[in-house]
Design a protein around this motif. Structure first.
Motif, short mmCIF file in Angstrom:
data_model
loop_
_atom_site.label_atom_id
_atom_site.label_comp_id
_atom_site.label_asym_id
_atom_site.label_seq_id
_atom_site.Cartn_x
_atom_site.Cartn_y
_atom_site.Cartn_z
N LYS A 56 0.73 -1.30 -0.10
CA LYS A 56 0.11 0.04 -0.10
C LYS A 56 0.82 1.17 -0.03
O LYS A 56 0.20 2.41 -0.10
CB LYS A 56 -0.90 -0.09 1.20
N ASP A 57 2.06 1.06 0.23
CA ASP A 57 2.94 2.42 0.48
C ASP A 57 3.37 2.97 -0.75
O ASP A 57 3.52 4.24 -0.72
CB ASP A 57 4.23 1.99 1.08
N ASP A 58 3.41 2.31 -1.92
CA ASP A 58 4.07 3.08 -3.12
C ASP A 58 3.65 2.65 -4.44
O ASP A 58 3.15 1.44 -4.52
CB ASP A 58 5.55 2.45 -3.30
N ALA A 59 3.07 3.60 -5.19
CA ALA A 59 2.67 3.47 -6.63
C ALA A 59 3.77 3.41 -7.52
O ALA A 59 4.89 3.97 -7.20
CB ALA A 59 1.58 4.37 -7.12
N PHE A 60 3.64 2.87 -8.42
CA PHE A 60 4.87 2.72 -9.54
C PHE A 60 4.36 3.11 -11.07
O PHE A 60 4.45 2.30 -12.00
CB PHE A 60 5.25 1.32 -9.66
N ASP A 61 3.96 4.46 -11.32
CA ASP A 61 3.72 4.92 -12.69
C ASP A 61 4.86 5.15 -13.50
O ASP A 61 5.93 5.51 -12.87
CB ASP A 61 2.93 6.12 -12.56
N LEU A 62 4.89 4.65 -14.63
CA LEU A 62 5.74 5.35 -15.65
C LEU A 62 5.50 6.80 -15.68
O LEU A 62 4.46 7.23 -15.89
CB LEU A 62 5.69 4.57 -16.85
N TRP A 63 6.87 7.50 -16.26
CA TRP A 63 6.61 8.74 -16.46
C TRP A 63 7.41 9.31 -17.67
O TRP A 63 8.40 8.67 -18.12
CB TRP A 63 7.03 9.96 -15.33
N PHE A 64 6.86 10.31 -18.35
CA PHE A 64 7.61 10.71 -19.39
C PHE A 64 7.78 12.38 -19.55
O PHE A 64 6.55 13.06 -19.33
CB PHE A 64 6.88 10.43 -20.83
N GLY A 65 8.85 12.93 -19.82
CA GLY A 65 9.15 14.34 -19.63
C GLY A 65 10.14 14.73 -20.40
O GLY A 65 11.18 14.04 -21.16
N MET A 66 10.12 16.09 -20.67
CA MET A 66 11.34 16.90 -21.24
C MET A 66 12.46 17.36 -20.34
O MET A 66 12.07 17.73 -19.23
CB MET A 66 10.70 18.01 -22.24
N LEU A 67 13.53 17.12 -20.72
CA LEU A 67 14.67 17.66 -20.12
C LEU A 67 15.83 18.27 -20.97
O LEU A 67 15.61 18.24 -22.09
CB LEU A 67 15.43 16.34 -19.39
N ALA A 68 16.74 18.88 -20.51
CA ALA A 68 17.85 19.67 -20.98
C ALA A 68 19.14 19.47 -20.52
O ALA A 68 19.21 19.14 -19.43
CB ALA A 68 17.24 21.36 -21.02
N PRO A 69 19.89 19.85 -21.42
CA PRO A 69 21.46 19.50 -20.69
C PRO A 69 21.56 20.64 -19.44
O PRO A 69 21.01 21.77 -19.60
CB PRO A 69 22.17 20.08 -21.74
N LYS A 70 22.21 20.36 -18.57
CA LYS A 70 22.41 21.31 -17.31
C LYS A 70 23.16 22.67 -17.76
O LYS A 70 24.03 22.64 -18.45
CB LYS A 70 23.17 20.62 -16.25
N GLY A 71 22.88 23.61 -17.34
CA GLY A 71 23.33 24.91 -17.50
C GLY A 71 22.57 25.86 -18.53
O GLY A 71 22.98 26.77 -18.75
N MET A 72 21.39 25.46 -19.08
CA MET A 72 20.76 25.83 -20.17
C MET A 72 20.03 27.11 -19.43
O MET A 72 19.54 27.00 -18.23
CB MET A 72 19.59 25.22 -20.73
N ASP A 73 19.98 28.31 -20.09
CA ASP A 73 19.61 29.51 -19.59
C ASP A 73 17.94 29.21 -19.04
O ASP A 73 17.00 28.68 -19.83
CB ASP A 73 19.33 30.51 -20.84
N GLU A 74 17.92 29.79 -17.95
CA GLU A 74 16.52 29.42 -17.38
C GLU A 74 15.33 30.24 -18.02
O GLU A 74 13.97 29.65 -18.19
CB GLU A 74 16.39 30.04 -15.90
N SER A 75 15.48 31.25 -18.66
CA SER A 75 14.64 31.66 -19.60
C SER A 75 14.13 31.05 -20.86
O SER A 75 12.93 30.80 -21.15
CB SER A 75 15.06 33.21 -20.04
N ILE A 76 14.98 30.23 -21.23
CA ILE A 76 14.70 29.58 -22.53
C ILE A 76 13.78 28.12 -21.96
O ILE A 76 12.84 27.66 -22.41
CB ILE A 76 16.13 28.92 -23.04
#
Length: 332
Positions: free
Chosen positions: A252-272
């Motif tokens: 009962k403690d944990d669910a295990f959904d898959l997730w899909f998302g967008m990521l970028a290389p670290k250091g990318m300008d926050e405004s972008i």
């Protein structure tokens, strides 16, 4: 006294003006972004779940941004080769990645040889969708629900076996979690080819597997597979009669959904990152995109970069606990 101060003041003013000019130029550059096509790295071959998500959002996103988006499939090592490619790219706003928990939240924790850490070297842009997995088995198994399956695992001669696409995958870690929490001793059978898993579960050469909802549904509907549990906290709309794992008192403690998302290389300008997040979230409000993701067994889950980052860290922490308890490591 005044004459000795003026040169220093002059230099300070000059530095300020140069700095202000640089900031203004950078601000102008980011305001013009994007000025050329964007590469969207996918760490899997065409046709899989991550690739499907990338293709569903890329066309409307390109239209909103006014630039083409090129999907670059860099398959291999459970998504890690593509993630390495994305993490090592220049953070100039023209390379992003559509990723999943496997290569972002888990891989670095089971494979110390990797050249990236998904929590450090990839900047969260936005969560796109989530989907439960489904625990399925051969149609000739004598039980029809999770409790019956766990009971059978302790009584069947030779036990039960469960196939996954490899050591250290979310499916393998979920199996380790179930075994530890329930006292079951289900045998893990890692496969090199995910396509062979379906064939062998249907044919009875292995008893069970944990599949994405979109992969499993046709075979459940046709009666070739039995569904024993979904891995979210709630029943899936497509399988309303199949209980979630969390309804079992020991799970009962944990669910295990898959997730899909967008990521970028670290250091990318926050405004972008902020602008890309805003445009991505606008795409995720499109009824067609919502409907197309639903056909894949997925629910849209738009959020901010900070919320997505917290989500990834929590997901990784859950799997890290399983990895440590089971002593799992893999190497390339």
């Amino acid at each position: 006294m005044l004459s000795s101060i003026r040169p220093s003041v002059g230099r300070s003013v000059l530095k300020f003006l140069v700095g202000a000019a640089s900031l203004a130029a950078a601000s102008s550059a980011w305001a013009a972004w994007p000025e050329k096509p964007i590469t969207l790295v996918v760490g899997y071959a065409a046709g899989g779940s991550v690739d499907a998500v990338a293709r569903l959002v890329s066309a409307p996103l390109a239209e909103r941004l006014g630039q083409s988006i090129v999907i670059e499939n860099v398959g291999g090592a459970g998504g890690s080769i593509g993630a390495t490619r994305a993490a090592q790219s220049a953070p100039d706003g023209y390379t992003f990645m559509i990723g999943s928990g496997s290569e972002v939240a888990i891989a670095w924790a089971v494979n110390p040889a990797l050249k990236y850490n998904g929590l450090v070297d990839l900047a969260p842009v936005g969560l796109i969708s989530t989907s439960p997995m489904v625990l399925v088995g051969n149609s000739k198994l004598s039980v029809n629900d999770l409790n019956g399956l766990l009971a059978l695992a302790g009584t069947k001669a030779g036990g039960l076996s469960l196939a996954t696409s490899g050591v250290g995958t979310p499916q393998h870690l979920l199996l380790e979690y179930v075994n530890k929490k329930t006292g079951a001793n289900i045998l893990h059978v890692p496969y090199r080819s995910a396509s062979s898993i379906l064939q062998d579960v249907i044919g009875g050469r292995v008893d069970m597997s944990i599949l994405t909802l979109s992969t499993a549904l046709p075979y459940i509907s046709s009666g070739q597979l039995k569904a024993f549990a979904v891995t979210g906290r709630e029943p899936a709309d497509a399988l309303p009669g199949v209980a979630p794992l969390t309804q079992n008192a020991k799970l009962k403690d944990d669910a295990f959904d898959l997730w899909f998302g967008m990521l970028a290389p670290k250091g990318m300008d926050e405004s972008i990152i902020k602008k890309m997040n805003q445009e991505l979230n606008a795409v995720l409000q499109d009824p067609k995109v919502i409907g197309d993701l639903k056909k894949q067994g997925m629910a849209v889950a738009p959020d901010t970069p900070a919320e997505f980052g917290a989500y990834i860290k929590a997901d990784s922490a859950k799997y890290q606990n399983i990895i440590k308890d089971a002593g799992i490591t893999v190497s390339q």
